[in-house]
Design an enzyme around this catalytic site. Structure first.
Site, short mmCIF file in Angstrom:
data_model
loop_
_atom_site.label_atom_id
_atom_site.label_comp_id
_atom_site.label_asym_id
_atom_site.label_seq_id
_atom_site.Cartn_x
_atom_site.Cartn_y
_atom_site.Cartn_z
CG ASP A 1 -18.16 -21.61 76.29
OD1 ASP A 1 -17.39 -21.71 75.31
OD2 ASP A 1 -19.40 -21.43 76.17
NE ARG B 1 -3.53 -26.09 58.25
CZ ARG B 1 -2.55 -26.92 57.92
NH1 ARG B 1 -2.48 -27.43 56.72
NH2 ARG B 1 -1.63 -27.27 58.81
CE LYS C 1 -9.49 -16.31 59.75
NZ LYS C 1 -9.37 -17.39 60.69
CG ASN D 1 -9.99 -17.55 55.86
OD1 ASN D 1 -8.97 -18.24 55.83
ND2 ASN D 1 -10.83 -17.56 56.87
CG LEU E 1 -3.90 -24.92 42.68
CD1 LEU E 1 -2.76 -24.89 41.68
CD2 LEU E 1 -5.00 -23.93 42.26
CB CYS F 1 -13.49 -20.49 58.26
SG CYS F 1 -13.25 -20.73 60.03
CE LYS G 1 -17.31 -17.20 60.35
NZ LYS G 1 -16.50 -16.24 61.01
NE ARG H 1 -19.04 -25.01 62.12
CZ ARG H 1 -18.14 -24.19 62.67
NH1 ARG H 1 -18.51 -23.00 63.10
NH2 ARG H 1 -16.88 -24.57 62.80
C1 UDX Z 1 -9.74 -22.26 56.77
C2 UDX Z 1 -8.34 -21.67 56.58
O1 UDX Z 1 -7.54 -22.60 55.84
C3 UDX Z 1 -7.70 -21.36 57.91
O2 UDX Z 1 -6.42 -20.78 57.73
C4 UDX Z 1 -8.61 -20.40 58.65
O3 UDX Z 1 -8.09 -20.12 59.94
C5 UDX Z 1 -10.02 -20.98 58.79
O4 UDX Z 1 -10.53 -21.34 57.51
P1 UDX Z 1 -10.71 -24.66 57.46
O5 UDX Z 1 -12.07 -24.07 57.52
O6 UDX Z 1 -10.29 -25.60 58.54
O7 UDX Z 1 -9.60 -23.50 57.46
O8 UDX Z 1 -10.65 -25.40 56.06
P2 UDX Z 1 -9.59 -25.54 54.86
O9 UDX Z 1 -8.58 -26.56 55.16
O10 UDX Z 1 -9.13 -24.20 54.43
O11 UDX Z 1 -10.55 -26.16 53.74
C6 UDX Z 1 -11.74 -25.45 53.36
C7 UDX Z 1 -12.54 -26.23 52.36
O12 UDX Z 1 -11.91 -26.20 51.09
C8 UDX Z 1 -12.79 -27.70 52.65
O13 UDX Z 1 -14.16 -27.96 52.40
C9 UDX Z 1 -11.89 -28.42 51.68
O14 UDX Z 1 -12.36 -29.69 51.35
C10 UDX Z 1 -11.91 -27.47 50.51
N1 UDX Z 1 -10.73 -27.56 49.62
C11 UDX Z 1 -9.48 -27.33 50.12
C12 UDX Z 1 -10.89 -27.84 48.26
O15 UDX Z 1 -12.02 -28.04 47.79
N2 UDX Z 1 -9.80 -27.88 47.46
C13 UDX Z 1 -8.54 -27.68 47.93
O16 UDX Z 1 -7.60 -27.72 47.13
C14 UDX Z 1 -8.39 -27.38 49.29
#
Ligand code: UDX
Length: 447
Positions: free
Chosen positions: A32, A162, A215, A219, A261, A271, A274, A342
């Site tokens: 890093d 995740r 990817k 997302n 859902l 993630c 953005k 974030r």
């Molecule tokens: C996400 C993708 O899931 C992952 O595969 C990728 O590599 C990076 O982006 P992450 O950012 O860790 O991962 O969050 P994720 O678990 O996907 O949740 C995203 C957001 O959606 C959270 O704020 C969560 O609270 C919200 N969410 C999730 C809902 O509001 N409703 C849902 O049913 C599921």
């Protein structure tokens, strides 16, 4: 001889990937450019909260008592170039300031720094989430800069981990996707992932653009699912329906599925927001913007949720101004089991109410330090009970297990008014109503 692996960038993705590679039996060198990060990692400490990651690091970081010693860290590019057979690039690609497009400067800098040190055969593997077309461009740059010439090759291997499940997702991925241009690259990556593939993880081999698109499209699909159910919540709200029951019922259709859902204040984090914006920006550059205009709607449904939560709180307080009102906020992180704030919907709602004159007190199990840094003017409490003391309304905004385990009677003693707004549709309405609370959730009927 076992492959030697380097990991460039030691954030969420890189730190987890480095530890996981050591766990799979490889010798690993992480790099890093931030000295503080390297010093922490060398002590076996993780710069963020991620379940199981610190244990895994301590199991492998050289110099820690009882460790395998397979994992080391450095800031020296020459050492990295010399050491690795396979180099994973795991630096971040944030949203550009004032633009939808993603900022490729960290990825570009990593390639510029690494390539001149590749003197022998090496596979450079991009893991960062990048706009489609980047791998083609970076392959050309690698060929220009690497003294090894054609022996230094590129592959693209997107990461789907995740937050909160990073270790599990890295060691037991639900799929491994590799974009390659040669059999040699595929063979090396099959060697890296022998263990998860033997356990049954599907291994999908494809070209560069498809690997990059897997990817961003995954997302986008997840974001679409969440905004879809949130749009249904808006309709339920207008029609007097119950979005939680609706989600349960449509989820029984296997083609739809139950996951992602859960209606509420929507998605945030480093993630999904953005990535969908960068995807739209890139499609525009490619002349395919029409294909993704629906993502603009996905984004605005999502951002609208935050404002709707604020209005729901205002209504619960009688409909006027927030001035002089005490508002308790449970949750600051964008999702549970993470300390990441974030683009957190929870903190955004807390901030909006604060800026409108409400006296906001926030509690989060792991995100307090990061929340304070980002929003120092909010009030903070050390426990949930302290946060709700004297509150006129309580907002549940991040679905931590700790909040589901709260005792409504105990909290009821502390508040000024037993009014709970569930922004995550994660608490049991019956339990709270039985304890004398007014429970409201988005897209669900009032009792
Ligand atoms: C996400 C993708 O899931 C992952 O595969 C990728 O590599 C990076 O982006 P992450 O950012 O860790 O991962 O969050 P994720 O678990 O996907 O949740 C995203 C957001 O959606 C959270 O704020 C969560 O609270 C919200 N969410 C999730 C809902 O509001 N409703 C849902 O049913 C599921």
């Amino acid at each position: 001889m076992a492959l030697k692996i380097t990991v460039i960038g030691t954030g969420y993705l890189g730190a987890t990937h480095a530890a996981a590679m050591a766990e799979l039996g490889f010798e690993v060198l992480g790099l890093d450019v931030v000295p503080e990060k390297i010093e922490m990692l060398q002590r076996g400490e993780v710069p963020m909260y991620e379940p199981g990651l610190e244990e895994l690091l301590r199991k492998h970081v050289a110099g820690i008592e009882g460790s395998t010693g397979r994992l080391r860290f450095t800031m020296d590019w020459a050492e990295v170039g010399e050491f690795g057979d396979v180099h994973f690039v795991c630096v971040n690609t944030p949203q550009k300031h004032g633009e939808y497009a993603c900022d490729m400067s960290y990825v570009d800098a990593a390639f510029e720094s690494l390539a001149p040190h590749l003197h022998g055969p090496a596979l450079v593997v991009g893991k960062s989430t990048v706009p489609v077309g980047s791998a083609d461009r970076l392959a050309a740059r690698l060929a220009e800069l690497a003294p090894a010439g054609e022996d230094a090759e590129l592959a693209w291997n997107p990461e789907f981990l995740r937050e909160g499940f990073a270790v599990q997702d890295t060691l037991h991925p639900d799929r491994i996707v590799v974009g390659v241009r040669s059999d040699r690259a595929e063979k090396l990556l099959r060697e890296v992932y022998t263990t998860p593939v033997a356990e049954g993880s599907p291994f999908v081999v494809t070209d560069f653009p498809t690997a990059e698109l897997v990817k961003t499209s995954a997302n986008s699909f997840l974001a679409t699912k969440i905004s879809f159910i949130n749009a249904m919540a808006e309709v339920c709200e207008a029609a007097g329906g119950d979005v939680a029951r609706l989600a349960e019922a449509i989820g029984h259709d296997e083609r739809i599925g139950k996951k992602f859902l859960r209606a509420g204040i929507g998605f945030g984090g480093g993630c999904l927001p953005k990535d969908i914006r960068a995807f739209m920006a890139r499609a525009g550059e490619l002349g395919a913007d029409q294909a993704l205009t629906f993502l603009r709607e996905i984004d605005s449904i999502n951002m609208r949720r935050r404002g709707q939560m604020v209005e729901m709180a205002r209504e619960a307080l009688g409909g006027g101004s927030f001035l002089g009102k005490r508002v308790a906020v449970l949750g600051a992180t964008f999702k549970p089991d993470s300390d990441d704030v974030r683009d957190s919907p929870a903190l955004n709602v807390a901030g909006q109410i604060h800026l409108q004159g409400g006296q906001v007190t926030v509690y989060d199990p792991k995100g307090m330090e990061n929340a304070r840094r980002l929003f120092p003017t909010l009030g903070y409490a050390d426990t949930a009970v302290e946060a709700v003391r004297g509150a006129d309304v309580v907002l549940h905004l991040t679905e931590w297990r700790e909040f589901r385990d709260l005792d409504p009677a105990e909290l009821g003693e502390a508040v000024a008014a037993r009014v709970l707004l569930d922004g995550r549709n994660a608490l049991d309405p019956e339990v709270w109503r039985r304890a004398g609370w007014t429970y409201r959730a988005m897209g669900r009927p009032t009792a």
